[in-house]
Structure formats: C-alpha cells, structure tokens
Motif scaffolding. Structure first.
Motif, short mmCIF file in Angstrom:
data_model
loop_
_atom_site.label_atom_id
_atom_site.label_comp_id
_atom_site.label_asym_id
_atom_site.label_seq_id
_atom_site.Cartn_x
_atom_site.Cartn_y
_atom_site.Cartn_z
N ALA A 229 31.86 25.26 5.31
CA ALA A 229 31.83 25.40 6.77
C ALA A 229 31.41 26.80 7.18
O ALA A 229 30.67 26.99 8.16
CB ALA A 229 33.20 25.06 7.35
N LEU A 230 31.85 27.80 6.43
CA LEU A 230 31.45 29.17 6.70
C LEU A 230 29.96 29.38 6.44
O LEU A 230 29.28 30.08 7.20
CB LEU A 230 32.28 30.13 5.85
CG LEU A 230 32.31 31.58 6.28
CD1 LEU A 230 32.87 31.71 7.69
CD2 LEU A 230 33.14 32.40 5.32
N LEU A 231 29.43 28.77 5.39
CA LEU A 231 27.99 28.84 5.11
C LEU A 231 27.18 28.20 6.24
O LEU A 231 26.13 28.72 6.63
CB LEU A 231 27.67 28.18 3.77
CG LEU A 231 28.08 28.95 2.53
CD1 LEU A 231 27.84 28.12 1.27
CD2 LEU A 231 27.31 30.26 2.44
N VAL A 232 27.66 27.08 6.75
CA VAL A 232 26.98 26.42 7.87
C VAL A 232 27.00 27.33 9.09
O VAL A 232 26.02 27.44 9.82
CB VAL A 232 27.62 25.05 8.17
CG1 VAL A 232 27.12 24.48 9.48
CG2 VAL A 232 27.36 24.08 7.04
N SER A 233 28.11 28.00 9.32
CA SER A 233 28.23 28.92 10.46
C SER A 233 27.29 30.11 10.30
O SER A 233 26.66 30.55 11.27
CB SER A 233 29.67 29.39 10.58
OG SER A 233 29.83 30.18 11.72
N ILE A 234 27.17 30.64 9.09
CA ILE A 234 26.23 31.74 8.84
C ILE A 234 24.79 31.28 9.05
O ILE A 234 23.97 31.98 9.64
CB ILE A 234 26.43 32.31 7.41
CG1 ILE A 234 27.78 33.03 7.33
CG2 ILE A 234 25.30 33.24 7.02
CD1 ILE A 234 28.19 33.42 5.93
N PHE A 235 24.49 30.06 8.58
CA PHE A 235 23.17 29.48 8.81
C PHE A 235 22.89 29.35 10.31
O PHE A 235 21.77 29.60 10.76
CB PHE A 235 23.07 28.11 8.11
CG PHE A 235 21.81 27.37 8.43
CD1 PHE A 235 20.59 27.79 7.93
CD2 PHE A 235 21.84 26.25 9.24
CE1 PHE A 235 19.43 27.12 8.24
CE2 PHE A 235 20.69 25.56 9.54
CZ PHE A 235 19.47 25.99 9.04
N ALA A 236 23.91 28.99 11.09
CA ALA A 236 23.75 28.86 12.55
C ALA A 236 23.44 30.21 13.18
O ALA A 236 22.64 30.29 14.11
CB ALA A 236 25.00 28.25 13.16
N CYS A 237 24.05 31.28 12.67
CA CYS A 237 23.77 32.63 13.18
C CYS A 237 22.32 33.03 12.91
O CYS A 237 21.64 33.59 13.79
CB CYS A 237 24.72 33.65 12.57
SG CYS A 237 26.42 33.48 13.11
N ILE A 238 21.85 32.73 11.71
CA ILE A 238 20.44 33.02 11.38
C ILE A 238 19.52 32.18 12.24
O ILE A 238 18.51 32.66 12.76
CB ILE A 238 20.20 32.77 9.88
CG1 ILE A 238 21.01 33.78 9.05
CG2 ILE A 238 18.72 32.88 9.55
CD1 ILE A 238 21.04 33.46 7.57
N TRP A 239 19.87 30.90 12.42
CA TRP A 239 19.09 29.98 13.25
C TRP A 239 19.03 30.50 14.68
O TRP A 239 17.97 30.46 15.32
CB TRP A 239 19.71 28.61 13.19
CG TRP A 239 18.97 27.51 13.88
CD1 TRP A 239 17.87 27.60 14.69
CD2 TRP A 239 19.26 26.12 13.81
NE1 TRP A 239 17.49 26.37 15.13
CE2 TRP A 239 18.33 25.45 14.61
CE3 TRP A 239 20.25 25.39 13.16
CZ2 TRP A 239 18.34 24.07 14.77
CZ3 TRP A 239 20.25 24.02 13.32
CH2 TRP A 239 19.32 23.36 14.11
N PHE A 240 20.14 31.00 15.18
CA PHE A 240 20.15 31.52 16.54
C PHE A 240 19.26 32.76 16.66
O PHE A 240 18.60 32.95 17.68
CB PHE A 240 21.57 31.84 17.00
CG PHE A 240 21.64 32.22 18.45
CD1 PHE A 240 21.49 31.27 19.43
CD2 PHE A 240 21.83 33.54 18.82
CE1 PHE A 240 21.53 31.62 20.77
CE2 PHE A 240 21.87 33.90 20.15
CZ PHE A 240 21.73 32.94 21.13
N GLY A 241 19.23 33.62 15.65
CA GLY A 241 18.35 34.78 15.68
C GLY A 241 16.88 34.39 15.74
O GLY A 241 16.10 34.95 16.52
N VAL A 242 16.51 33.41 14.94
CA VAL A 242 15.14 32.91 14.97
C VAL A 242 14.87 32.21 16.30
O VAL A 242 13.78 32.34 16.89
CB VAL A 242 14.88 31.95 13.78
CG1 VAL A 242 13.54 31.27 13.89
CG2 VAL A 242 14.99 32.73 12.46
N SER A 243 15.86 31.49 16.81
CA SER A 243 15.72 30.79 18.08
C SER A 243 15.49 31.76 19.23
O SER A 243 14.73 31.46 20.16
CB SER A 243 16.96 29.96 18.37
OG SER A 243 17.14 28.96 17.42
N PHE A 244 16.14 32.90 19.17
CA PHE A 244 15.97 33.89 20.23
C PHE A 244 14.52 34.34 20.31
O PHE A 244 13.93 34.40 21.39
CB PHE A 244 16.89 35.09 19.98
CG PHE A 244 16.69 36.19 20.96
CD1 PHE A 244 17.15 36.07 22.26
CD2 PHE A 244 16.03 37.35 20.59
CE1 PHE A 244 16.96 37.09 23.17
CE2 PHE A 244 15.83 38.37 21.49
CZ PHE A 244 16.30 38.24 22.78
#
Length: 197
Positions: A163-178
C-alpha cells in the motif's frame, strides 16, 4: 510546495470548467441554430437565429474572462493584445441587421469554435480524472486497504508495504500529472484565444 498545489488545483478547475462550458455551448448553439433554422420558413426563426449567433462573441469573451479569472497570472502572457475588454464594442451594434448577422462569417466561426469545445471538454474531463482524481485515490491506499479490497494492475494490495508503494507511485504520478496538466491547460488557453474577437 503549497504554490504547486494551488497551481494544480487551478489547472484541475480549468479542465472541469472547460468540460462544463463546452457542454453548455454545444447544447445552446445546436438547439438554438436548429430551432432558428427550422422556423426560418415562417420568418420567426430568422430573428431567433440572429440572436443566437449574436451571443457567440459574448460567450467567447466570457470564456476569456473565466480563463483570466481561474488561471490568473499562470497564463498572462497567453492573452492576445487585440482582445477587447469592453463588451459593447466587441459584439456589434444593436442596429445590425438580421441579414448581416446571419451572413457574417465571424459569428458562424465563433459559434463553431464554441460548439467544438464540447470535444475539447470531454478530453479535459478525461484528463482531469486521469491526472488528478486517480492519483488522489491511489494516494490514500495505506489508509483504506484494510477496509476496501484494492487491486492495482491485477495486484491485490493487502499489505502495508504494498500500500505504501502504491502511495509513492501516486506521488510520482501526481508530479508527472502536474507537468502534463500545465501543457494541456496552455493548449486549451490558446484555443480560447482563437475565439477572441
């Protein structure tokens, strides 16, 4: 960091506004033009059609104003110099004849661009969901994985580490999304500038 979050929120708000306004413009102009053209046989439809077309520049200026209001200084350099800020001077004269309005290429072009904004709006809705809502949903995975069954790419998230890995992936995804949302917003702002009169 808070400046980036505010800018991302402005991008998301502009993407959602683009969808809502595109849907509104498409419905208004398709119904108004069809109704006016259908009733043109009885000559009642010609004034209706002319009034619908006269609203196209007003809607385009409304879009420019909303772009400036939502995005503020993010796209200040994108605003063309020839855009009129005075609503009375950019919409034609009140005594403009019905024939002049209906045969004017300017009104039809702006109405067509506003109607096409529906398809841009659908893309904006999809982009908003993929770029902002999906990473936000994945970000909260460590808090909800025990209560809700979560699968990410056919992998069941059932441990805290996963779950923590998925959350870290979401943070990276949000950076690219920005970064991606910035480009999408700039392109939509350029399209809005095309409608300026």
């Amino acid at each position: 960091m808070s400046k980036l979050i505010i800018e991302a929120f402005k991008h998301f708000a502009f993407l959602m506004y683009t969808f809502a306004s595109g849907l509104l413009y498409f419905i208004f102009f398709s119904v108004g033009i069809t109704f006016g053209a259908g009733l043109s046989i009885t000559l009642i439809g010609l004034p209706i059609l002319a009034q619908v077309l006269k609203l196209a520049p007003k809607f385009a200026n409304w879009d420019m104003m909303m772009k400036r209001k939502v995005l503020g200084s993010l796209l200040a350099e994108e605003t063309p110099e020839h855009v009129s800020h005075d609503n009375r001077s950019s919409h034609g004269h009140a005594e403009e004849s019905i024939k002049d309005v209906i045969t004017s290429e300017k009104y039809w072009r702006i109405a067509g661009l506003l109607m096409f904004k529906l398809f841009i709006g659908l893309g904006s809705l999809l982009a908003g969901v993929i770029l902002f809502i999906a990473p936000l949903m994945l970000f909260v995975t460590p808090f909800v994985y025990k209560f809700i069954e979560i699968n990410v790419l056919t992998i069941k998230v059932d441990t805290f580490i996963l779950a923590l890995l998925v959350s870290i992936f979401a943070c990276i995804w949000f950076g690219v999304s920005f970064l991606t949302s910035r480009k999408i917003t700039q392109n939509i702002a350029r399209y809005t500038n095309k409608m300026a009169v």
